[in-house]
Design an enzyme around this catalytic site. Structure first.
Site, mmCIF file in Angstrom:
data_model
loop_
_atom_site.group_PDB
_atom_site.id
_atom_site.type_symbol
_atom_site.label_atom_id
_atom_site.label_comp_id
_atom_site.label_asym_id
_atom_site.label_seq_id
_atom_site.Cartn_x
_atom_site.Cartn_y
_atom_site.Cartn_z
ATOM 1 N N SER A 5 -8.086 5.331 0.420
ATOM 2 C CA SER A 5 -9.160 5.030 1.368
ATOM 3 C C SER A 5 -9.577 6.236 2.189
ATOM 4 C CB SER A 5 -8.745 3.929 2.351
ATOM 5 O OG SER A 5 -8.608 2.698 1.694
ATOM 6 N N HIS A 8 -4.850 11.377 5.400
ATOM 7 C CA HIS A 8 -3.892 11.250 6.504
ATOM 8 C C HIS A 8 -3.346 12.644 6.808
ATOM 9 C CE1 HIS A 8 -4.084 6.968 5.583
ATOM 10 N NE2 HIS A 8 -3.858 7.282 4.318
ATOM 11 N N ASP A 112 2.989 9.011 -2.623
ATOM 12 C CA ASP A 112 2.996 8.397 -1.278
ATOM 13 C C ASP A 112 4.154 7.408 -1.147
ATOM 14 O OD1 ASP A 112 1.773 6.627 -3.116
ATOM 15 O OD2 ASP A 112 0.459 5.750 -1.602
ATOM 16 N N ARG A 113 4.425 6.684 -2.222
ATOM 17 C CA ARG A 113 5.514 5.702 -2.196
ATOM 18 C C ARG A 113 6.858 6.423 -2.131
ATOM 19 N NH1 ARG A 113 4.831 1.788 -7.117
ATOM 20 N NH2 ARG A 113 6.348 0.576 -5.924
ATOM 21 N N THR A 135 -4.577 0.649 0.946
ATOM 22 C CA THR A 135 -5.597 0.190 0.002
ATOM 23 C C THR A 135 -4.956 -0.783 -0.973
ATOM 24 O OG1 THR A 135 -6.489 2.427 0.123
ATOM 25 C CG2 THR A 135 -7.397 0.959 -1.568
HETATM 26 N N1 ADP Z 1 -11.248 4.137 9.522
HETATM 27 C C1 ADP Z 1 -10.712 3.466 8.512
HETATM 28 N N2 ADP Z 1 -11.053 3.766 7.243
HETATM 29 C C2 ADP Z 1 -10.513 3.101 6.201
HETATM 30 N N3 ADP Z 1 -9.603 2.123 6.329
HETATM 31 C C3 ADP Z 1 -9.229 1.776 7.566
HETATM 32 C C4 ADP Z 1 -9.751 2.432 8.716
HETATM 33 N N4 ADP Z 1 -9.162 1.892 9.798
HETATM 34 C C5 ADP Z 1 -8.337 0.937 9.372
HETATM 35 N N5 ADP Z 1 -8.364 0.851 8.032
HETATM 36 C C6 ADP Z 1 -7.588 -0.110 7.225
HETATM 37 O O1 ADP Z 1 -6.635 0.618 6.496
HETATM 38 C C7 ADP Z 1 -6.545 0.138 5.160
HETATM 39 C C8 ADP Z 1 -6.225 1.295 4.257
HETATM 40 O O2 ADP Z 1 -4.950 1.724 4.602
HETATM 41 P P1 ADP Z 1 -4.533 3.251 4.535
HETATM 42 O O3 ADP Z 1 -3.058 3.265 4.697
HETATM 43 O O4 ADP Z 1 -5.341 4.069 5.458
HETATM 44 O O5 ADP Z 1 -4.998 3.549 3.042
HETATM 45 P P2 ADP Z 1 -4.710 4.703 2.009
HETATM 46 O O6 ADP Z 1 -3.416 5.351 2.382
HETATM 47 O O7 ADP Z 1 -4.649 3.972 0.721
HETATM 48 O O8 ADP Z 1 -5.859 5.662 2.079
HETATM 49 C C9 ADP Z 1 -7.871 -0.534 4.847
HETATM 50 O O9 ADP Z 1 -7.656 -1.692 4.096
HETATM 51 C C10 ADP Z 1 -8.444 -0.872 6.220
HETATM 52 O O10 ADP Z 1 -8.317 -2.241 6.507
HETATM 53 C C1 PAZ Z 2 0.034 2.263 -5.760
HETATM 54 C C2 PAZ Z 2 -0.924 3.291 -5.174
HETATM 55 C C3 PAZ Z 2 -2.303 3.084 -5.774
HETATM 56 C C4 PAZ Z 2 -0.971 3.094 -3.653
HETATM 57 O O1 PAZ Z 2 -1.958 3.931 -3.119
HETATM 58 P P1 PAZ Z 2 -2.561 3.712 -1.648
HETATM 59 O O2 PAZ Z 2 -2.923 2.283 -1.511
HETATM 60 O O3 PAZ Z 2 -1.456 4.069 -0.676
HETATM 61 O O4 PAZ Z 2 -3.718 4.641 -1.530
HETATM 62 C C5 PAZ Z 2 -0.393 4.749 -5.449
HETATM 63 O O5 PAZ Z 2 0.890 4.881 -4.937
HETATM 64 C C6 PAZ Z 2 -0.399 5.066 -6.924
HETATM 65 O O6 PAZ Z 2 -1.397 5.420 -7.487
HETATM 66 N N1 PAZ Z 2 0.792 4.918 -7.560
HETATM 67 C C7 PAZ Z 2 0.988 5.215 -8.953
HETATM 68 C C8 PAZ Z 2 1.602 4.056 -9.667
HETATM 69 C C9 PAZ Z 2 2.995 3.679 -9.219
HETATM 70 O O7 PAZ Z 2 3.384 3.988 -8.081
HETATM 71 O O8 PAZ Z 2 3.716 3.072 -10.004
HETATM 72 K K K Z 3 -0.326 4.654 1.405
#
Ligand code: ADP
Ligand code: PAZ
Ligand code: K
Length: 264
Positions: A5, A8, A112-113, A135
């Protein structure tokens, strides 16, 4: 950390996390500006506005350290197209699974995991289960020998809402409510809220209970952009479980700073 999304960020001074914040994905021009920056004032506002505005508690410490330029950037990513963009930065180190000291990882495990799990284990001790409400919503566990037990992946809150809103003819896009909704809804928006939230909460509860059957004293740490919402809902639905959970926004960064050796 590049998630699905957004980006970080954390500013490290040695192993200390001075501050952490999120931004949207950024265009190449911003990466180029970052590469050319020779002082803190040159840094692109798209990235460093939270610091430059001086609102962050870490600011003072930052100003008194004299970082090298271009700033060393440690990058972990689960989005290959974004990885490619950021690899044009001259002082970038890509963090890969090989650098995470967990046993039993499979090659396609998301970095990330792995980092979040390592960070949780370092901070609270193993065995530990990480629930990342991002996400995707992921469960990732490791045993007392720091060996990956495994986990699960499902669409997160936002992705479930977006899929319903985007792939149906008459469902609206909705956002997360602060409170747990009514289970039996009498309008469309609340029906979507109810369906997605009650099934995610039931699933999360079930995964946690299964974890405690495996490891009675196992830690459970919740992270990700929707962590506060998830915890709120759990406090209503399962207060006894919610009470035992740890919550931490910066798990990935806790993991990054505990890589040994810290990537050079
Ligand atoms: N500014 C923002 N932009 C995007 N997602 C946000 C924001 N603020 C809160 N969120 C929430 O965070 C979630 C995504 O989590 P996040 O840990 O940031 O995602 P990722 O690590 O996958 O990029 C979204 O489902 C949304 O509900
Ligand atoms: C599962 C995920 C899509 C999570 O991503 P995020 O929601 O944190 O952006 C990411 O960790 C990923 O692409 N993993 C690869 C597949 C796996 O962990 O088995
Ligand atoms: K994450």
């Amino acid at each position: 950390m590049i998630g699905n999304s957004r980006l970080h960020w954390s500013w490290f001074v040695d192993k200390a996390i001075v501050c952490a914040w999120d931004t949207d994905y950024l265009p190449e021009a911003v990466i180029e500006q970052l590469a050319k920056s020779q002082t803190l004032e040159d840094l692109p506002p798209e990235i460093f506005l939270p610091i430059q505005r001086g609102r962050d508690i870490g600011t003072e410490k930052l100003i008194t350290t004299t970082p090298e330029f271009p700033l060393p950037l440690y990058l972990a990513s689960v989005v290959p197209s974004e990885t490619r963009l950021w690899q044009t930065y001259p002082n970038v180190q890509l963090i890969t699974l090989e650098q995470v000291p967990l046993e039993g990882m499979y090659p396609t495990l998301g970095i990330d995991r792995a980092l979040a799990l390592w960070g949780a284990g370092q901070n609270w001790s193993f065995p530990v289960l990480v629930i990342d409400a991002g996400t995707a919503l992921t469960f990732t566990g490791a045993d007392s020998k720091r060996c990956l037990v495994g986990g699960a992946i499902l669409p997160g809150f936002g992705l479930q809402f977006a899929t319903l809103g985007g792939r149906t003819g008459q469902l609206p896009n909705v956002t997360l409510p602060q409170q747990l909704p009514k289970r039996y809804a009498l309008n469309t928006q609340e029906a979507i809220h109810s369906g997605v939230i009650y099934t995610i909460v039931a699933g999360v509860k079930d995964f946690i209970q299964a974890w405690w059957e495996l490891f009675a004293e196992g830690n459970v740490v919740v992270t990700g952009g929707d962590r506060i919402f998830l915890l709120n809902y759990l406090q209503y639905e399962a207060p006894d479980i919610a009470e035992r959970l740890k919550i931490e926004a910066n798990l990935v960064f806790l993991g990054m700073r505990q890589l040994s050796p810290f990537p050079k």
